[in-house]
Every structure is written in structure tokens, then in C-alpha cells.
Design an enzyme around this catalytic site. Sequence first.
Site, PDB file in Angstrom:
ATOM      1  N   LEU A   1      33.245  47.112  35.258  1.00 36.30           N
ATOM      2  CA  LEU A   1      33.942  46.127  36.231  1.00 36.30           C
ATOM      3  C   LEU A   1      35.518  46.523  36.111  1.00 36.30           C
ATOM      4  O   LEU A   1      36.265  46.083  35.572  1.00 36.30           O
ATOM      5  CB  LEU A   1      33.805  44.710  35.871  1.00 36.30           C
ATOM      6  CG  LEU A   1      33.983  43.674  36.864  1.00 36.30           C
ATOM      7  CD1 LEU A   1      33.405  42.121  36.606  1.00 36.30           C
ATOM      8  CD2 LEU A   1      35.466  43.701  37.212  1.00 36.30           C
TER       9      LEU A   1
ATOM     10  N   GLU B   1      37.701  48.452  39.163  1.00 32.98           N
ATOM     11  CA  GLU B   1      38.172  49.176  40.460  1.00 32.98           C
ATOM     12  C   GLU B   1      38.776  50.366  40.124  1.00 32.98           C
ATOM     13  O   GLU B   1      38.479  51.490  41.036  1.00 32.98           O
ATOM     14  CB  GLU B   1      38.599  48.231  41.538  1.00 32.98           C
ATOM     15  CG  GLU B   1      37.600  47.334  42.031  1.00 32.98           C
ATOM     16  CD  GLU B   1      37.039  46.128  41.169  1.00 32.98           C
ATOM     17  OE1 GLU B   1      36.197  45.595  41.596  1.00 32.98           O
ATOM     18  OE2 GLU B   1      37.913  45.752  40.337  1.00 32.98           O
TER      19      GLU B   1
ATOM     20  N   GLN C   1      33.438  46.233  46.112  1.00 29.84           N
ATOM     21  CA  GLN C   1      32.314  45.297  46.478  1.00 29.84           C
ATOM     22  C   GLN C   1      32.962  44.123  47.406  1.00 29.84           C
ATOM     23  O   GLN C   1      32.132  44.008  48.426  1.00 29.84           O
ATOM     24  CB  GLN C   1      31.930  44.342  45.000  1.00 29.84           C
ATOM     25  CG  GLN C   1      30.754  43.819  45.237  1.00 29.84           C
ATOM     26  CD  GLN C   1      30.421  43.405  43.721  1.00 29.84           C
ATOM     27  OE1 GLN C   1      30.929  42.072  43.338  1.00 29.84           O
ATOM     28  NE2 GLN C   1      29.296  43.863  43.169  1.00 29.84           N
ATOM     29  N   PHE C   2      34.006  44.096  47.479  1.00 32.17           N
ATOM     30  CA  PHE C   2      34.888  43.266  48.618  1.00 32.17           C
ATOM     31  C   PHE C   2      36.360  43.669  48.911  1.00 32.17           C
ATOM     32  O   PHE C   2      36.981  44.342  47.746  1.00 32.17           O
ATOM     33  CB  PHE C   2      34.933  41.984  48.228  1.00 32.17           C
ATOM     34  CG  PHE C   2      33.458  41.031  48.307  1.00 32.17           C
ATOM     35  CD1 PHE C   2      33.073  40.579  49.192  1.00 32.17           C
ATOM     36  CD2 PHE C   2      32.908  40.865  46.719  1.00 32.17           C
ATOM     37  CE1 PHE C   2      31.766  39.799  49.319  1.00 32.17           C
ATOM     38  CE2 PHE C   2      31.619  40.350  46.913  1.00 32.17           C
ATOM     39  CZ  PHE C   2      31.163  39.986  47.966  1.00 32.17           C
TER      40      PHE C   2
ATOM     41  N   PRO D   1      43.328  46.357  42.251  1.00 27.69           N
ATOM     42  CA  PRO D   1      43.411  47.098  41.017  1.00 27.69           C
ATOM     43  C   PRO D   1      43.445  48.343  41.492  1.00 27.69           C
ATOM     44  O   PRO D   1      43.831  49.468  40.323  1.00 27.69           O
ATOM     45  CB  PRO D   1      42.467  46.592  40.220  1.00 27.69           C
ATOM     46  CG  PRO D   1      41.911  45.153  40.792  1.00 27.69           C
ATOM     47  CD  PRO D   1      42.075  45.444  42.252  1.00 27.69           C
TER      48      PRO D   1
ATOM     49  N   HIS E   1      36.889  37.022  49.291  1.00 29.44           N
ATOM     50  CA  HIS E   1      35.854  37.678  49.787  1.00 29.44           C
ATOM     51  C   HIS E   1      35.860  38.078  51.202  1.00 29.44           C
ATOM     52  O   HIS E   1      35.117  38.873  51.952  1.00 29.44           O
ATOM     53  CB  HIS E   1      34.716  37.311  49.490  1.00 29.44           C
ATOM     54  CG  HIS E   1      34.180  36.844  47.806  1.00 29.44           C
ATOM     55  ND1 HIS E   1      34.725  35.465  47.505  1.00 29.44           N
ATOM     56  CD2 HIS E   1      33.626  37.520  47.020  1.00 29.44           C
ATOM     57  CE1 HIS E   1      34.421  35.557  46.170  1.00 29.44           C
ATOM     58  NE2 HIS E   1      33.737  36.880  45.952  1.00 29.44           N
TER      59      HIS E   1
END
Length: 691
Positions: free
Chosen positions: A427, A429, A451-452, A458, A497
Amino acid sequence: MTAKLKPSPAPATAASPDWARVVSLVQCSRAMDALEETTLVPGKKIFYQFSARGHDMAQVLLGLHLTHPKDAICGYYRSRPILLSLGVALEDALGSAMGRAGGYSDGRDIGVVFNYPNAHGASALPMCGGVGAQYTPTAGYAQAIEYCRTVLGDASYDGAIGVVLGGDASVATNGFWSALTIATTLKLPMLFYVEDNAYGISVPGALQTPGANIAKNLANFSGLKIYDGDGTDPEQAAMLTREAVAHVRGRRGPALLRLTVPRLEGHSFQDTQAYKSKDTIEAEWTRDPLPKLKAHVVPSAMSEAEWDAIEAETKERVLRASQIADQRPVAEPSSVTRHVFDEGEMQTEGGLHNTGYMAPRVSDEAKPEGARINMITAIRRTLDHELSINPRVVVFGEDVGPKGGVHGVTLGMQEKHGAERVFDTSLSEEGIIGRAVGMAIAGLMPVPEIQFRKYAEPACEQISDCGSMRWRTNNRFAAPMVVRMPIGFFKCGDPWHSQTNEVQFVHTPGWRVAAPSNAEDAVGLLRTAMRGNDPVMFLEHRNMLDAASARRPYPGDAFALPFGKAKLTRTGDDITIVTWGAMVERCEAAAEGISADVIDLRTLAPWDRDAVLTSIKRTHRCLIVHEDLGTAGFGAEIAAVVADEAFLDLDAPVARVTMPDIPSPHHPDLMEWALPSVARIRAKIDQLLAF
């Protein structure tokens, strides 16, 4: 796992370095530092100067081990000595410091922010200006070494390693910890080389890591071999470097080599080191590796006269090189707009096309197959096909493996193509995009997923650095990739999101940006992106992934769309409506019963200015609709261009319908109030028609 040091330096062995070569390179680095500080900086020929005194010997010892043609390093400001050991020409190094044509960047970047595509040995990956930004691209390159060796069966990668250089301050950064996780969990051939000079500019090492010793703190880090010692002791530094490189080359996993060195000058030429006491500075000079190097080699390896001759000869070579560099011109100013994107002139390193890849022929003519499919299925089928025909494609991100992605796009793909080609990540980015950069430089086509949209924050440093790579190296390096990123609302909203903010990527030079509104366009744009030579941000609107209005028959495996070519989804004479993504559906509904051109831009970088301006010349009215915030949204750019180039064609003001300047609200009623609705769009259409 910390390597135990002997109480006294080990005797020289057959594996000892070529000490005459070490002396020559260290003297060369010292001569360059001295010339810059005494002549070139005061003469305003150099604008930023960073001395390597104190770091130089240890770097040279490392550099002389990097002889494999597939080795790569990525360094930072004080890394010139290792570049010299790789074979960088002195006039290029000095000319780059002067910002002249040639060298690392043709004056586009600071002279110490280097790159070195090396056809004869280890390359230096494009350095970044941000501290710690070098770690994750090196991890990606090391992963590509293993991929090329094992998946592609390329024996030329056997024994190759990735080496990253960093200081004691950089071990506090996200990039360091992300790369450490990547390298250890995947057992990558990667060497972390930490030059600990006890200061991050003025901040002491005790504020960067507890106890000011990252090697000690990582002694029990699983899967990491630790080497720790004195980088000013010639024999000890040589021994530790030799062992660390051998460990990584032997495919025994990553290693961290921490060598303590003094920073004998300020962080940069302008740094007076007022934060250090006189005693501290004097103590640092007692650890100068140059006198220690001389004591080690004279008279055992060379005479005093030979030492003096090397010193004099290197000073003369450096002086001649500076004169050659000073004769180089400044690049033609108008040339700085070139090489933001691929212009058909191949970069020296990086990308699919440098590997001999030849993209299959494509057509922008759809050949529909079967029933209508949703965008999820269309993207999955395109990824599947490209994975099947191109072994250099890799798909990765959080949850893209067995789960198939949180939106189901990669469902079943790991099972079909294997965990080496479709895989989950930790996890991070920054780690996802950073490693994609290294893979792309090594000739893979990475397709990372964020993912979103909000989760990309980051990774923004790596995104920016990737986009500028071709430009800042003046086409020496490029890192083509396709970043898949879901954006926007779906059923409900929220600040985490449902963000769009596509304008940030349009405003990041070097990135192409696609925002398809339907399954057919998603196929065509994704295929073009995955076979291209530029980094692409591929934005998948969450509300369109399974929307009935976005479904289309699969357009065929040869279907590809050019970037920068908009689509007229409805034609008319009274108003031009410009939009993209999820707003296409709403604009079409709002234009029912109206004679309107509805233009789906499909890509925002580049965007089809000609299509918009041509339509406005006929309709004389323009409405721009997008989901992003109004202030500084991409619609403002379109409006400015229309006002600039079609003002006399307008019969009404250019208008926009957007979100207000707020994050996306969560409850569906609140979200729908904030989004451009069909009713709001229609009201604005009616207002413009009545003007």
C-alpha cells in the site's frame, strides 16, 4: 544480519580495487570541486555547486564494481564521483554544471541532477531533484532485471543489479521505506547505498532516524543484509563494498551498505555551515579520506612521485575539460519547448520501442463484435489482449491480483497470465508509480493502477518526475507507462473516492490524459496508450464503468484511437457543448430537442482545439460542462482558448456548468445537488440561446 568488521583492515587480496584508478578518480573529483569553487562559481559560470569532498573515495570504490552492462544506479546531488567512475566525460560533467548544450540535459536541469545512458556499462538513471525520489524507480529497475531474466528468459540480465545512492536524511522519506518494502518482499537485486555524513543540510541525523544509524535500526529487517562501516577507511570501505555488491549480484536478496563519511563543505556552495561548531568542522576534516587514501597506497602501491604525478595530471585534465565545456554554447532558447512528448526521434534509453518492439497495425475504424459490453469488460478485454501479445506488459496495483481490483476490471487476469505479470503491491502509491518508472526505463510497459483519484496524492512527485523525464534529459530517457485511475462519483460521493481533478495531470508536463465516456472509446484509447511512447493517465469514470449508456460492442483487437481527436456525439447548429467523461451522458440528455453539437473530447492532453473552434464558428455559442470544480478546472482553459481564438464568432458569453468549489458530498441528494445535473445544464443552454 549486520556484517561483522575485523578490528583492523584486512590485507589486500586479488579482489582489491585498482588503487591507481581510485586515486586518479578521487583526485579528479577534488580538482573539479576546487575549480568550481575558486573559479567557475565566482565567475558566475555555475549557478549551483555541490562539493563531493569526503564522499568521493567511497563512491569511486562502489562505482568501479558496476561493470555489468545492465547495471544501473540512481543517485543524488553529491554523486558526481560515481559518475566519473562509470565513464562520464569531464567536459560533459562540467558543461552540465555550466548549463551548456550537451551534457546531461542541454541546460534544462541543474548540472548535478544527472542522467547517463551508458552503452558500455552501468547507466545512471535520471536523478530527481526531490530527496528520496530516487529509491522507488531503482526498485522498479531491479524488479525489471528479474522480470527480464526469468519471465523473458534474457540471459544478458544475469548478475545485473540496481544501486541507489542516498544520504542519511533520505532514509526518513516515504520513498526509502517504500523501496525497502518492495526490495525485501520481492528479494530484488538492489543495493541501498547510504552515505551518512550526519547532516541533512543543517538537520542532524538524530532527527532523521533514531540514534542516527539506519543500519543499526534495520539490523533485524527481514530479508535485508546489512553492511556498516567507515567510508573514509580505504581498506574497510573497499571490503564492505565488495561484499555488499557480491551479495546482491549473487541473487541472495537486497543489501544496505551504510558508510559514514564527512561532508567537508557546506550542503551547497552558498551554505556557510554556521550551524556547525568549529570543533565539529575540525573533527570532520580529520576524517578526510584523501590523506587516508594516500597513506594506504604510498608507498605500498605507488611512490610519492607517482601520487604527485597523478594529482598534477588530473588537475590539468580538469582544466582542459573546463575550457572545452566553456566553449560550448547555451542551447537555442526556442528548443526548450521540444521533447515534452515523443516527437518520433527515439530516446536513448527507456520504453518499449527501444527494445525493438513493433506495434501491430491498428485502425480507428471499429469492427463491432457481439453484444454491447460495459466499460469494465471492455478494459479487461483490452488489457488481456495486450498482455497476450506483448510479454513486456505488466499490470499491477493494490488488489488487482486474486481480487481482480476493487472495480473488478482485472478479474481472472492473474490466474490467466501469472503472478509475475499481474500482481498486487504494497500500500504505497509512491511505490507503485516509482517502480513503474524504473520498469519503463528498463523497457517494460507497466500498467499500474491507482485505486481512486484521491489516492494518487502520495504519488504526485513520482508522476511529475516521470512526466518531465523526456524533457529534462532532452530525449535521453523516457518512461512510457499507462496509469489506470478510477475517478468521479458513483451512486454516492465523498471527499476520498469521488474526486476528479483531471486538470492536475493536464498541468503536469509530459503526461497524455485520456477520459473515455464509453466502452468503445475506452478500448481504442487504452490500446493506443499501451502501444505508445509517452506516459498516459487513463481516467476511468466510476459511474461509467457499468452504466447502460456507456455500453458498446467490442470494437475489435485492432481498434485504436488517436489522442487529441474529439467525437461529435450529437450535431446541431445553435450551440456547442464541450464535455467529457460522465458528463457526456448528461449533456446529451440536456440537449434533447435542441440543435446542438455535443463534443466528447475523449482526451484532455492533447485536446481537440480544432474541433471545438470549428463547431463554434458554426453555432456561435459555447457551453463547457465538467464534473471537476469550477475554479481553475480544465473548462477554464477551454474557455480561455475560445475567447482568444473565436471571440468574434460568439453571439453569447462562453459559459460553464461545473461542481462548486467543494469536495464531493457523500449523501446522494447532496452529491446530485453539487454535480452538474441535466436540469442545470439545460437551464444554461436555454439561457445562452436566449442571449
